[in-house]
Design a protein around this motif. Structure first.
Motif, PDB file in Angstrom:
ATOM      1  N   ASN A  70       0.804  -1.225   0.000  1.00 28.61           N
ATOM      2  CA  ASN A  70       0.000   0.000   0.000  1.00 28.61           C
ATOM      3  C   ASN A  70       0.833   1.270   0.000  1.00 28.61           C
ATOM      4  OD1 ASN A  70      -2.621  -1.429   0.370  1.00 28.61           O
ATOM      5  ND2 ASN A  70      -1.720  -1.983   2.337  1.00 28.61           N
ATOM      6  N   LYS A  71       2.155   1.153  -0.038  1.00 34.11           N
ATOM      7  CA  LYS A  71       3.015   2.333  -0.041  1.00 34.11           C
ATOM      8  C   LYS A  71       4.152   2.129  -1.023  1.00 34.11           C
ATOM      9  CE  LYS A  71       4.040   2.356   4.321  1.00 34.11           C
ATOM     10  NZ  LYS A  71       4.616   2.790   5.616  1.00 34.11           N
ATOM     11  N   GLY A  72       4.763   3.219  -1.448  1.00 31.17           N
ATOM     12  CA  GLY A  72       5.914   3.161  -2.337  1.00 31.17           C
ATOM     13  C   GLY A  72       7.180   2.893  -1.558  1.00 31.17           C
ATOM     14  N   THR A  73       7.309   1.693  -1.037  1.00 24.52           N
ATOM     15  CA  THR A  73       8.434   1.321  -0.188  1.00 24.52           C
ATOM     16  C   THR A  73       8.794  -0.133  -0.446  1.00 24.52           C
ATOM     17  OG1 THR A  73       7.678   2.860   1.528  1.00 24.52           O
ATOM     18  CG2 THR A  73       9.280   1.187   2.183  1.00 24.52           C
ATOM     19  N   ILE A  74      10.088  -0.432  -0.452  1.00 29.86           N
ATOM     20  CA  ILE A  74      10.544  -1.820  -0.498  1.00 29.86           C
ATOM     21  C   ILE A  74      11.333  -2.099   0.772  1.00 29.86           C
ATOM     22  CG2 ILE A  74      10.592  -1.953  -3.014  1.00 29.86           C
ATOM     23  CD1 ILE A  74      13.606  -1.561  -2.897  1.00 29.86           C
ATOM     24  N   ARG A  75      11.256  -3.346   1.233  1.00 29.45           N
ATOM     25  CA  ARG A  75      11.929  -3.738   2.468  1.00 29.45           C
ATOM     26  C   ARG A  75      12.746  -4.997   2.222  1.00 29.45           C
ATOM     27  NH1 ARG A  75       6.682  -2.291   4.125  1.00 29.45           N
ATOM     28  NH2 ARG A  75       6.612  -0.444   5.457  1.00 29.45           N
ATOM     29  N   LEU A  76      13.902  -5.043   2.851  1.00 28.50           N
ATOM     30  CA  LEU A  76      14.793  -6.199   2.753  1.00 28.50           C
ATOM     31  C   LEU A  76      14.790  -6.919   4.093  1.00 28.50           C
ATOM     32  CD1 LEU A  76      16.894  -7.733   1.007  1.00 28.50           C
ATOM     33  CD2 LEU A  76      18.650  -6.303   2.072  1.00 28.50           C
ATOM     34  N   TYR A  77      14.450  -8.215   4.062  1.00 30.01           N
ATOM     35  CA  TYR A  77      14.393  -9.034   5.265  1.00 30.01           C
ATOM     36  C   TYR A  77      15.444 -10.146   5.164  1.00 30.01           C
ATOM     37  CZ  TYR A  77       9.714  -6.952   5.816  1.00 30.01           C
ATOM     38  OH  TYR A  77       8.652  -6.088   5.927  1.00 30.01           O
ATOM     39  N   ARG A  78      16.022 -10.494   6.303  1.00 35.30           N
ATOM     40  CA  ARG A  78      16.822 -11.711   6.384  1.00 35.30           C
ATOM     41  C   ARG A  78      15.917 -12.828   6.882  1.00 35.30           C
ATOM     42  NH1 ARG A  78      20.607 -10.192   9.518  1.00 35.30           N
ATOM     43  NH2 ARG A  78      22.328  -9.947   8.052  1.00 35.30           N
ATOM     44  N   VAL A  79      15.919 -13.958   6.172  1.00 36.06           N
ATOM     45  CA  VAL A  79      15.029 -15.068   6.487  1.00 36.06           C
ATOM     46  C   VAL A  79      15.868 -16.306   6.771  1.00 36.06           C
ATOM     47  CG1 VAL A  79      13.188 -14.110   5.064  1.00 36.06           C
ATOM     48  CG2 VAL A  79      14.792 -15.742   4.065  1.00 36.06           C
ATOM     49  N   PRO A  80      15.298 -17.324   7.428  1.00 37.07           N
ATOM     50  CA  PRO A  80      16.043 -18.566   7.676  1.00 37.07           C
ATOM     51  C   PRO A  80      16.470 -19.233   6.372  1.00 37.07           C
ATOM     52  CG  PRO A  80      14.077 -18.451   9.058  1.00 37.07           C
ATOM     53  CD  PRO A  80      13.974 -17.315   8.095  1.00 37.07           C
ATOM     54  N   LEU A  81      17.551 -19.992   6.456  1.00 32.84           N
ATOM     55  CA  LEU A  81      18.095 -20.644   5.266  1.00 32.84           C
ATOM     56  C   LEU A  81      17.147 -21.694   4.697  1.00 32.84           C
ATOM     57  CD1 LEU A  81      21.848 -21.066   6.316  1.00 32.84           C
ATOM     58  CD2 LEU A  81      20.900 -19.440   4.668  1.00 32.84           C
ATOM     59  N   ASN A  82      16.286 -22.283   5.544  1.00 31.72           N
ATOM     60  CA  ASN A  82      15.372 -23.314   5.060  1.00 31.72           C
ATOM     61  C   ASN A  82      14.039 -22.750   4.594  1.00 31.72           C
ATOM     62  OD1 ASN A  82      14.559 -22.506   7.559  1.00 31.72           O
ATOM     63  ND2 ASN A  82      14.138 -24.549   8.338  1.00 31.72           N
ATOM     64  N   TRP A  83      13.924 -21.435   4.514  1.00 29.32           N
ATOM     65  CA  TRP A  83      12.704 -20.840   3.965  1.00 29.32           C
ATOM     66  C   TRP A  83      12.781 -20.878   2.452  1.00 29.32           C
ATOM     67  CZ3 TRP A  83      10.975 -16.882   0.844  1.00 29.32           C
ATOM     68  CH2 TRP A  83       9.633 -16.543   0.973  1.00 29.32           C
ATOM     69  N   PRO A  84      11.694 -21.204   1.720  1.00 30.52           N
ATOM     70  CA  PRO A  84      10.308 -21.395   2.152  1.00 30.52           C
ATOM     71  C   PRO A  84       9.920 -22.848   2.369  1.00 30.52           C
ATOM     72  CG  PRO A  84      10.355 -21.118  -0.210  1.00 30.52           C
ATOM     73  CD  PRO A  84      11.793 -21.071   0.255  1.00 30.52           C
ATOM     74  N   ALA A  85      10.887 -23.758   2.522  1.00 31.84           N
ATOM     75  CA  ALA A  85      10.548 -25.174   2.686  1.00 31.84           C
ATOM     76  C   ALA A  85       9.709 -25.399   3.935  1.00 31.84           C
ATOM     77  CB  ALA A  85      11.817 -26.009   2.740  1.00 31.84           C
ATOM     78  N   GLU A  86      10.062 -24.715   5.036  1.00 32.26           N
ATOM     79  CA  GLU A  86       9.321 -24.919   6.280  1.00 32.26           C
ATOM     80  C   GLU A  86       7.894 -24.418   6.169  1.00 32.26           C
ATOM     81  OE1 GLU A  86      10.949 -20.814   8.458  1.00 32.26           O
ATOM     82  OE2 GLU A  86      11.498 -22.800   9.223  1.00 32.26           O
ATOM     83  N   ASP A  87       7.682 -23.345   5.373  1.00 30.66           N
ATOM     84  CA  ASP A  87       6.317 -22.865   5.179  1.00 30.66           C
ATOM     85  C   ASP A  87       5.490 -23.870   4.388  1.00 30.66           C
ATOM     86  OD1 ASP A  87       7.058 -20.657   6.533  1.00 30.66           O
ATOM     87  OD2 ASP A  87       7.223 -19.342   4.789  1.00 30.66           O
ATOM     88  N   ASP A  88       6.132 -24.520   3.400  1.00 30.76           N
ATOM     89  CA  ASP A  88       5.413 -25.529   2.631  1.00 30.76           C
ATOM     90  C   ASP A  88       5.012 -26.704   3.510  1.00 30.76           C
ATOM     91  OD1 ASP A  88       5.829 -23.925   0.460  1.00 30.76           O
ATOM     92  OD2 ASP A  88       7.587 -25.026  -0.266  1.00 30.76           O
ATOM     93  N   GLU A  89       5.911 -27.100   4.442  1.00 29.07           N
ATOM     94  CA  GLU A  89       5.584 -28.202   5.341  1.00 29.07           C
ATOM     95  C   GLU A  89       4.413 -27.835   6.244  1.00 29.07           C
ATOM     96  OE1 GLU A  89       9.107 -29.116   7.410  1.00 29.07           O
ATOM     97  OE2 GLU A  89      10.194 -29.895   5.667  1.00 29.07           O
ATOM     98  N   GLU A  90       4.396 -26.594   6.743  1.00 33.80           N
ATOM     99  CA  GLU A  90       3.297 -26.172   7.596  1.00 33.80           C
ATOM    100  C   GLU A  90       1.982 -26.165   6.828  1.00 33.80           C
ATOM    101  OE1 GLU A  90       4.343 -22.438   9.197  1.00 33.80           O
ATOM    102  OE2 GLU A  90       5.965 -23.201  10.464  1.00 33.80           O
TER     103      GLU A  90
END
Length: 625
Positions: free
Chosen positions: A589-609
């Motif tokens: 909803n805004k003109g902004t981009i964000r950089l996140y550090r995520v776990p190394l096993n992402w997105p595999a863990e989300d698929d399992e959930e």
């Protein structure tokens, strides 16, 4: 008879005002009748002797209000500025600083209106404001009012009906817009993010589009590394559709087209498997090994045109143990579909309810329009080529196709893949190389003997319903495409600025000689299954990019900045071997981009959930039965 006697004041020529009450002084007794002892410690408000004292207190006067003609406002209530007296007396102490002035802090910074109920307009004033100033994208800023383009983009980036508030121009075409009735109280349209931020994600950076627009990096033309695939010849018969009277139906065709992500590309994997070697002149000391970036043209074009994109998107960034950086897409993300009117002043909106029986509201939602536009774009590219005439690129067949698979040989679509290398180095001590896979759609034989063929990209613009909400003021193509082709193209450039910019950048990166643009419309506005080809048009990619104001140096600056943030980030999320994963996501909803550090096993863990949730739901349904 009543009488009044003035009190006796002591003669104090050295001070201004009543004398101080000093115990034991000779004037204490006489001055006590003027200034009682209980008021002795009250601070005195300073004022200038030049102030015109007209009255003790004027509760209706605005302290700093000015009338329409620039005069100080002394009138009361809503007529303060307009009813102000031009030469009347000023308020007491208005010429000096007020020692007792109250300055508002942050106590009202978080104030917001909760009640969004609409009340009927009162009187002619509210009706006029709604009728003239409150028009949405039907004919104002989205339909091509002069000066409405910039406002339309700003309104669209704010999201939702904010496009009507900030983007719609008046019916007369002026850039400035009169405010509509209760514009401040209209509900904002909110979009869902393309990816859900996990609780263990760490936000590293947040960059506004205004900062991205200032980045610059001059990059030379890329070096060709390899070319794979088989291209079909473009059928010149479709150039004869010079008028809507000669329209042709769009045919659904079954073809196989590959668009794998960066990490699944075998050619890029072979390049990444080789060690990075520093380049330098013979006899000179070798510098540091360059950092290598691997990306596809669709991801690279979106990053370079990020400031034009309104809808949310996300990119998965992986840093390998040797420092190489891979930009990947997620299956089913923003890179696999074509958007529709995302830059319009009043873009398409979701249906109020999924069970809405209004068919027009359901087929014209952003998701359904995107599916329809993707279907049209692919089938048009399949239809306008002659499958009997082919051209094999220099380094081999399609690297993603398995010839041993039964039945796929005749269904393989026309596709060519060019691999290029670009130098993003800003200094010799910090070399960066970018490897990108670009795509071509067809070829056109050269008119000169023994000359190489010309490569082209094929794209489409589609009309769905010029009268529906979210159409962005587009004219009816069947009546205006022949006589007002320029107006149609200008409207599409405003409503689809992000999509067209990405197409232009992809064609320039691939080194395409031409870009073929098709104009596709629904056979009937209420039917999304039948379409017609109304016209076609040729564009030079470089000229088309210049026409829509695409700045490649700004795009390269954005890519280099994002790569620097990823390769120089270190922290708890980094593995012992130096590997790290990041997600670059645009705010919905805004003109902004964000950089996140995520776990190394992402997105595999989300698929399992998600799989576990589906199993639980299925198990619960079986128990109910």
């Amino acid at each position: 008879m009543a009488s009044f006697t003035l009190p006796t004041l002591p003669d104090t020529p050295g001070v201004w005002g009543p004398p101080s009450l000093t115990p034991g002084s000779s004037s204490a007794a006489s001055s006590s009748s003027v200034l009682p002892p209980e008021f002795a410690d009250i601070p005195f408000a300073p004022f200038s002797k030049s102030d015109k004292i007209g009255r003790i207190a004027d509760w209706n006067a605005a302290s700093s209000g000015t009338g329409r003609d620039g005069d100080a406002g002394m009138g009361g209530g809503q007529r303060g500025g307009r009813q102000g007296r031009r030469d009347g007396p000023q308020a007491y102490g208005s010429g000096a600083s007020n020692a007792f002035a109250y300055f508002h802090g942050d106590d009202e910074a978080t104030f917001s209106v909760v009640d969004n109920t609409k009340t009927p307009s009162r009187g002619r004033g509210g009706l006029t404001a709604m009728g003239r100033g409150g028009r949405g994208g039907a004919r104002g800023g989205a339909a091509g009012g002069r000066g409405g383009l910039a406002n339309g983009r700003a309104g669209a980036q704010r999201g939702g009906r904010g496009g009507m508030r900030g983007g719609a121009a008046p019916r007369g075409g002026g850039g400035a817009r009169r405010g509509g009735y209760r514009d401040w109280d209209k509900p904002q349209r909110t979009r869902d993010p393309s990816v859900t931020v996990g609780p263990d994600w760490e936000q590293l950076e947040e960059i506004e589009f205004t900062r991205l627009a200032k980045l610059r990096l001059e990059v030379a033309e890329g070096t060709d590394l390899a070319s794979y695939g088989t291209l079909h010849e473009y059928d010149r018969a479709y150039d004869r559709i010079a008028s809507v009277r000669f329209e042709k139906p769009l045919q659904p065709l079954d073809r196989l087209r590959y668009n794998p992500t960066t990490s699944d590309d075998p050619i890029l994997a072979d390049i990444a498997a080789k060690p990075s070697v520093a380049s330098g002149e013979a006899g000179e000391e070798a510098g540091p090994a360059p950092t290598r970036i691997f990306v596809t043209d669709s991801i690279l074009a979106l990053l370079m045109c990020a400031t034009r994109v309104v809808y949310p998107w996300d990119v998965l960034i992986t840093k390998s143990e040797n420092g190489d950086i891979f930009f990947d897409k997620r299956d089913g993300g923003a890179f696999d579909y074509v958007t529709v009117n995302e830059n319009a002043a009043d873009p398409p909106m979701e249906a109020e309810s999924k069970d809405d029986k209004n068919a027009a509201a359901n087929i014209n939602t952003p998701g359904n329009l995107s599916l329809e536009a993707t279907y049209i774009n692919q089938n048009f590219a399949f239809q306008v080529v002659n499958t009997k005439k082919t051209h094999d690129l220099a380094d081999g067949a399609n690297p993603f196709h398995d010839p041993s698979s039964a039945g796929d040989a005749d269904q393989l679509a026309s596709a060519g893949y060019r691999y290029k290398k670009f130098d993003l180095s800003s200094s010799a001590q910090d070399p960066i190389e970018l490897y990108v896979r670009t795509e071509l759609d067809a070829y056109v034989p050269s008119t000169t003997k023994n000359a190489p063929p010309q490569f082209i990209t094929i794209r489409t613009l589609n009309e769905w319903d010029s009268r529906a909400q979210g159409a962005g003021g587009a004219p009816d193509w069947r009546t205006k495409l022949d006589s007002q082709r320029g107006a149609v193209v200008a409207t599409e450039m405003k409503n689809n600025a992000g999509k067209l910019a990405r197409w232009a950048v992809q064609s320039v990166l691939a080194g395409a000689d031409n870009m073929k643009l098709g104009y596709i419309s629904r056979a009937t506005p209420k039917d999304t299954s039948k379409h017609s080809i109304l016209a076609t048009q040729w564009y030079k990619p470089s000229d088309f990019a210049a026409q829509i104001n695409v700045n490649l140096s700004n795009g390269w600056g954005i890519v280099r900045t994002i790569a620097d943030l990823a390769r120089k980030s270190a922290g708890e999320g980094e593995g012992s071997d130096g590997r790290a994963k990041f997600v670059l996501a645009k705010d919905p909803n805004k003109g902004t981009i964000r950089l996140y550090r995520v776990p190394l096993n992402w997105p595999a863990e989300d698929d399992e959930e998600e799989d576990e949730e589906l199993l639980d739901e299925e198990g619960g349904a079986e128990d109910d039965e």
